[in-house]
Design a protein around this motif. Structure first.
Motif, short mmCIF file in Angstrom:
data_model
loop_
_atom_site.label_atom_id
_atom_site.label_comp_id
_atom_site.label_asym_id
_atom_site.label_seq_id
_atom_site.Cartn_x
_atom_site.Cartn_y
_atom_site.Cartn_z
N TYR A 115 0.85 -1.18 0.00
CA TYR A 115 0.00 0.00 0.00
C TYR A 115 0.89 1.23 0.00
N GLN A 118 0.96 5.03 2.39
CA GLN A 118 1.26 5.18 3.81
C GLN A 118 2.77 5.10 3.99
N THR A 321 -12.96 -2.11 11.47
CA THR A 321 -11.66 -1.58 11.06
C THR A 321 -11.40 -2.04 9.63
N PRO A 323 -8.61 -2.10 6.18
CA PRO A 323 -7.23 -1.92 5.75
C PRO A 323 -7.07 -0.55 5.10
N GLU A 324 -5.85 -0.08 5.06
CA GLU A 324 -5.61 1.30 4.62
C GLU A 324 -6.13 1.57 3.22
N ASN A 325 -5.97 0.61 2.32
CA ASN A 325 -6.41 0.87 0.95
C ASN A 325 -7.92 1.06 0.87
N ARG A 327 -9.80 2.01 3.54
CA ARG A 327 -10.14 3.19 4.36
C ARG A 327 -10.01 4.46 3.53
N ASP A 328 -8.98 4.54 2.72
CA ASP A 328 -8.81 5.74 1.90
C ASP A 328 -9.91 5.86 0.86
#
Lengths: 567, 147
Positions: A115, A118, A321, A323-325, A327-328
């Motif tokens: 990812y 980040q 919750t 994962p960052e991908n 969430r963005d």
């Protein structure tokens, strides 16, 4: 006897050899709740990659500014400082000289944690060398650092006392170039990736492979739903797994009816799609860990799908919750509903034993529409760089001095397991030993099937299982604890022969369903009831540890028993 | 049984049954005497209470405007006594028996297969009996003022 540094060097060398030998790497790991589709006989529906959002190496928004990239480089270096040998371990030690220069040799991307947006996935290759000059002021230190770096500080990152950072234009452009190259390579590889629309797979599997189970169970509702592919935080995982990720397919209205039908149906199905997985991550990543191996321990697993509805922002409320991908991609949207696919270790009689921590996003409905979850498995990178360690947790016994020998370890483990079994056989848990299932070394299971619940009190009945797992190791994070996870089960003398101390780690998992009437459908307890059950199980575990520690002539501090004399 | 006696019997029956049944479902669900989940108890409440409250409403609507000196009350009831009492008593008997059996079946060691679903079916059956019988008598004995 090798020194610690020599030992680390040998471990690193072994890691490199192991990594090189793992050509080609398949991005999958031990704890995946979502094994290879082909091994399950379910064809992968075709998905157009261009329609997906949340792909980790495709920017979710506007191109970043130079300042944002500099900030990421700074954070990336600081994030990795504690992990790297030969670097100062924290920023305070960097700041003591008012300015510090870190010379870099280029920029790279870590393809196993892909990812890009980040800081921890930016990977400037730096050599620490600065900070030895004796400066009285920030300006003086900065000037000295620039002088050391050469004209324009071309190959340095400068950390200043005021926590600001100076990064040369060349480094920024090197980094952007490296990232662009990586992105173009990955986009090309995306064409060869396996992509599975999870709801379609769940619908097929739930029809062809549903398992009889009258009880309805879900992940504990007092914990957030952790969406994502299991990573290094899992029990058995490796960074290699990050070659698998979840992306989202924004749904067109033409598919809505079929999708809704599938979602409704899989949500009402019990457990389905049973499969076996190996306890240890394979030494060679080309092996499929979902294929049982007669020489390895396996765990019997099954899937389930559940729907959750939210009245407020579930992410902000920490009920989900992402994962960052993802969430963005979903930033600014409110999740109204989510369908997840989880996996659970089961007995061969379909009793649920242990939930996997992470779940797959089958579908998401936000205030802007419906998204379907797509599992993407990227092709091999062609080389390995797996993280192979995984700390154990739940340390309960320490054998030191004269008793740090395998024979004592076996006796201590036996005492510990007997004590737990005895305590869990008595009220308020009052469970029976599961004798129809084969458990691994240092493991056993107990259950209480459709009997009055002493934990909840009358008139409740419960259907519950308790799984006790133990690991023995010479340290919290022994090298190879990921690949050879099964070797740490029980008290194997070949692993514990040369240990200065032996630790035992304990994990007690329990799954509860309950009903007010014993002939009713058993379903998940409420949050209040879960807390009551957790409290009862924790107290029983502590009682068992206290009793075991007393038998082993140890000293118990409420969490861990230290033993250093023969018993 | 004259008409006054029939009216009094029906009025007391529906008032007591409504209050006791409603209170029991609301206050004792999830206990040993009524081992039902809150959802199941709520479902039973929604099945039986609207019918009972409807009868209480009809009865008290009549009582509110009734003339104490109504001479028709002393007349012999045109409906046989068994037809007034038996369906109503049978209906409440079914609910009582279902409750007892539900609680007994929940005891450890008892292998009866009675479940909350069975209990809900019994409640539905009792309501059906009332709907098919006593409800018509209430309409006849407690006519609205405009009839």
């Amino acid at each position: 006897m090798p020194t610690v540094i020599e030992s680390r060097f040998l471990q690193t060398l072994a890691l490199c050899l192991c990594a090189v030998s793992s050509l080609p790497v398949h991005g999958q790991g031990e704890s995946s709740p979502h094994p290879e589709d082909k091994s399950r006989g379910v064809a992968s529906p075709a998905v157009d990659a261009h329609k997906l959002v949340g792909i980790p190496f495709v920017s979710p928004g506007e191109p970043e500014t130079r300042e944002q990239i500099v900030e990421q480089i700074k954070n990336s270096i600081l994030h990795r400082l504690p992990e790297l040998t030969g670097y100062p371990k924290d920023f305070d030690s960097l700041k003591q000289h008012k300015a510090v220069a870190l010379r870099y040799r280029g920029a790279d991307i870590n393809p196993f944690v892909p990812y890009l947006y980040q800081h921890k996935y930016i990977y400037p290759i730096v050599d620490y060398w600065g900070g030895e000059w004796d400066a009285d002021s920030l300006e003086e230190a900065k000037a000295e650092a620039l002088k050391q770096c050469g004209v324009g500080g071309g190959s340095c990152v400068l950390f200043l006392e005021d926590e600001s950072v100076l990064v040369s234009d060349k480094m920024v452009s090197d980094y952007i170039g490296a990232r662009d190259k990586f992105v173009s390579e990955q986009v090309a590889k995306l064409k060869a990736a396996d992509m599975v629309v999870l709801v379609q797979r769940a619908a097929k599997l739930s029809v062809s492979a549903s398992l009889p189970s009258a009880d309805q169970f879900s992940p504990p509702s007092n914990k957030p739903l952790e969406v994502g592919y299991p990573d290094w935080q899992q029990d058995y995982a490796s960074a290699c797994q990050d070659r698998i990720f979840y992306a989202l397919l924004p749904l067109g209205t033409q598919d809505a009816e079929e999708t809704q039908n599938n979602l409704s149906r899989v949500n009402q199905t019990g457990i389905y799609g049973a499969y076996d997985r190996r306890v240890s991550t394979p030494d060679y990543a080309t092996e499929d860990f979902t294929t049982p191996d007669k020489d390895h321990l396996t765990e019997h697993m099954a899937r389930f799908t559940r729907r959750y509805e939210f009245t407020s922002d579930a992410v902000s409320a920490k009920r989900v919750t992402l994962p960052e991908n993802l969430r963005d991609v979903l930033a600014g949207q409110v999740i109204k509903e989510i369908w997840i696919e989880g996996s659970v270790r089961i007995t061969h009689d379909n009793l649920p034993l242990i939930f996997d921590q992470y779940v797959a996003p089958v579908a998401l409905r936000t205030d802007r529409g419906l998204y379907l979850g797509v599992q993407v498995k990227m092709p091999s990178e062609g080389f390995g760089d797996c993280y192979v360690g995984k700390p154990f947790s739940g340390k309960v016994l320490e054998l030191a001095g004269a008793v740090s020998k395998p024979d004592y370890a076996k006796k201590a483990l036996s005492t510990l397991l007997s004590s737990i079994q005895s305590t869990f056989s008595a009220e308020p848990i009052a469970a029976d030993l599961i004798v129809t299932e084969t458990f691994g070394p240092g493991e056993f299971g107990m259950n209480r099937e459709h009997k009055p619940s002493y934990l909840l009190g009358a008139p409740y009945y419960e259907s519950s299982t308790y799984t006790i797992e133990t690991w023995a190791a010479e340290e919290d994070n022994p090298f190879g604890s990921l690949y050879g996870r099964e070797s740490f089960k029980g008290a194997r003398s070949d692993h514990l022969q040369r240990a200065d101390q032996i630790y035992f780690f304990l994990k007690v998992s329990h799954v509860h369903t309950r009903a007010v009437h014993k002939n009713d459908t058993y379903s998940d307890p409420s949050i209040v009831e879960i807390e009551k059950i957790d409290d009862g199980v924790n107290k029983a575990t502590t009682r068992a540890l206290t009793s075991a520690c007393s038998s082993l002539k140890g000293t118990f501090d409420g969490a861990m028993c230290k033993i250093n004399q023969p018993f | 049984m004259n008409i006054d006696q029939a009216r009094r019997w029906l009025a007391i029956y529906f008032l007591l049954v409504t209050v006791i049944t409603g209170g029991f479902l609301l206050l004792f669900n999830g206990t040993t005497v009524l081992p039902l989940s809150a959802d199941d108890a709520s479902a039973c409440f929604q099945i039986i209470i609207p019918v009972l409250v409807g009868q209480v409403t009809v009865i008290f609507q009549w009582i509110a405007v009734a003339n104490k000196d109504d001479p028709t009350g002393k007349l012999e009831s045109p409906v046989p006594t068994w037809a007034i009492r038996l369906p109503a008593l049978m209906a409440i008997l079914i609910v009582v028996v279902a409750t007892v059996v539900l609680a007994y079946a929940n005891r450890p060691g008892v292998n009866w297969t009675v479940s909350p679903t069975t209990f809900k079916s019994a409640v539905t059956f009792a309501v059906t009996i009332l709907n098919a019988s006593t409800v018509f008598l209430v309409a006849r004995f407690f006519p609205s003022s405009n009839k």
